[in-house]
Design an enzyme around this catalytic site. Structure first.
Site, PDB file in Angstrom:
ATOM      1  N   ARG A 161       0.856  -1.176   0.000  1.00  0.00           N
ATOM      2  CA  ARG A 161       0.000   0.000   0.000  1.00  0.00           C
ATOM      3  C   ARG A 161       0.897   1.231   0.000  1.00  0.00           C
ATOM      4  NH1 ARG A 161      -1.917  -3.634   3.865  1.00  0.00           N
ATOM      5  NH2 ARG A 161      -4.032  -4.453   3.510  1.00  0.00           N
ATOM      6  N   LYS A 185      -2.167  -2.851   7.943  1.00  0.00           N
ATOM      7  CA  LYS A 185      -3.239  -2.376   8.809  1.00  0.00           C
ATOM      8  C   LYS A 185      -3.117  -3.023  10.188  1.00  0.00           C
ATOM      9  CE  LYS A 185      -6.443  -1.565   4.992  1.00  0.00           C
ATOM     10  NZ  LYS A 185      -7.750  -1.905   4.371  1.00  0.00           N
ATOM     11  N   HIS A 271      -2.842   2.347  -5.794  1.00  0.00           N
ATOM     12  CA  HIS A 271      -3.437   1.039  -5.559  1.00  0.00           C
ATOM     13  C   HIS A 271      -3.461   0.186  -6.821  1.00  0.00           C
ATOM     14  CE1 HIS A 271      -4.793  -0.457  -1.760  1.00  0.00           C
ATOM     15  NE2 HIS A 271      -5.805  -1.108  -2.295  1.00  0.00           N
ATOM     16  N   ARG A 274      -0.798  -2.306  -6.649  1.00  0.00           N
ATOM     17  CA  ARG A 274      -1.139  -3.414  -5.757  1.00  0.00           C
ATOM     18  C   ARG A 274      -2.047  -4.409  -6.480  1.00  0.00           C
ATOM     19  NH1 ARG A 274      -1.227  -4.704  -0.299  1.00  0.00           N
ATOM     20  NH2 ARG A 274      -3.203  -5.429   0.593  1.00  0.00           N
ATOM     21  N   HIS A 297      -3.471  -9.561   3.604  1.00  0.00           N
ATOM     22  CA  HIS A 297      -4.903  -9.691   3.866  1.00  0.00           C
ATOM     23  C   HIS A 297      -5.129 -10.620   5.049  1.00  0.00           C
ATOM     24  CE1 HIS A 297      -6.049  -8.622  -0.566  1.00  0.00           C
ATOM     25  NE2 HIS A 297      -5.862  -7.546   0.178  1.00  0.00           N
ATOM     26  N   TYR A 306      -9.257 -11.273  -6.786  1.00  0.00           N
ATOM     27  CA  TYR A 306      -8.299 -11.251  -7.886  1.00  0.00           C
ATOM     28  C   TYR A 306      -8.413 -12.476  -8.783  1.00  0.00           C
ATOM     29  CZ  TYR A 306      -6.296  -7.312  -5.454  1.00  0.00           C
ATOM     30  OH  TYR A 306      -6.128  -6.089  -4.862  1.00  0.00           O
TER      31      TYR A 306
END
Length: 326
Positions: A161, A185, A271, A274, A297, A306
């Site tokens: 990110r 995150k 993004h 990514r 994730h 994806y």
């Protein structure tokens, strides 16, 4: 010796359970998947084994494509979200592909069984050619160009990110071992490999570009109040023209400028790199659980989108290329 994830499989006929255990061992020993990833596979396969048992199956030799489609339909009837159903379907298809490749079944019933589609908007990914064209616009030797090149190569090489990229410190980058430490995150840490292009671009920036921008840092007065900020700035990988840490906004602008040169301004954003990273890995045959870990994730259901990007791309190529597609 019990294999990881095996304890999560149900107590069913050996002809169903043992091949699944062997597949988990393959994922652990040959693919190097983590404990959490193996457990996720085991839970998905466990649901399938339970269903096969309820149908009276004792091994995989008689499983047909129609059986798999019935299983997928049963998942829908169970109320599972589309992403969860897609993930389970992919896990089951990979199991059957493994068994066929090992010569344990005469055919692969999952070849033509597609995961359920989601109406959710698919992320935009650039093609490999578009990525190369965009990177090819940054060829200068000025500190700003070296920085932009390193930033773009890093984003595409790691799927980071933009906040993770600009938050990098020097100690997070190991060029010798080609690896970078990213903080995602919730400050979750993950290690991601670096490709040769990214290593060379980062090395050029750190050796020839960054020292010049670091030297431009305005001197500060004495006192403890300024010391922490100086230490933070000295450790940042990407600096701005004043020697401070590069902001997300400035990084975004650098990407936009390169995209405009390549004629991709309408399609490129931080993004996008990514999305392209994930899509190109899956196109190249990477396991979705590995891509999940590389992206950081917490759930594979997030990564599952994806696989739909890849399917959409295949359909588009088929529709435009096959003489009897219309």
């Amino acid at each position: 010796m019990a294999r990881r994830g095996a304890e999560l499989l149900p107590d069913v006929a050996a002809g169903l359970r043992q091949p699944a255990v062997d597949y988990l061992a393959h994922l652990e020993l040959e693919r190097g998947l983590s404990r959490n990833t193996l457990d996720a596979y085991a839970r998905d396969l466990g649901r399938y084994l339970t269903w096969l048992t309820a149908q009276g199956a004792e091994d995989y030799r008689g499983v047909t494509p129609e059986d798999l489609r019935t299983f997928v339909a049963a998942l829908a009837d169970s109320g599972l979200a589309v992403r969860s159903r897609s993930r389970i379907t992919v896990s089951v298809r990979r199991l059957h592909a493994f068994l066929h490749a090992e010569g344990r079944t005469e055919s692969d019933p999952g070849v033509d069984v597609r995961p359920p589609a989601d109406t959710e908007r698919l992320p935009k990914a650039l093609s490999v050619g578009e990525i190369e064209a965009l990177l090819g616009t940054v060829v200068g030797d000025s500190p700003a160009e070296l920085r932009t090149r390193a930033l773009l190569e890093l984003l595409y090489a790691t799927g980071a990110r933009i906040s993770e990229a600009v938050g990098l410190d020097i100690d997070d980058v190991d060029l010798e071992n080609r690896i970078v430490r990213l903080y995602g995150k919730g400050s979750k840490e993950r290690l991601v490999p670096l490709g040769g292009h990214a290593v060379r671009a980062l090395d050029a920036w750190l050796v020839r570009g960054r020292p010049q921008m670091s030297a431009a840092r305005a001197p500060r007065g004495r006192g403890s109040a300024g010391a922490p900020e100086r230490r933070q700035r000295a450790g940042a990988v990407f600096l701005n023209q004043r020697g401070g840490r590069l902001s997300r906004q400035s990084a975004w602008q650098a990407i936009r400028t390169a995209a405009e040169r390549a004629g991709l301004a309408a399609h490129a954003s931080p993004h996008t790199f990514r999305h392209s990273f994930a899509t190109h890995l899956l196109d190249g045959g990477a396991d979705i659980r590995v891509v999940q870990e590389l992206l950081g994730h917490s759930s594979v259901t997030t990564t599952q989108i994806y696989t739909r990007v890849t399917s959409e791309t295949l359909r588009e190529v088929y529709a435009t290329s096959h003489p009897r597609a219309r």
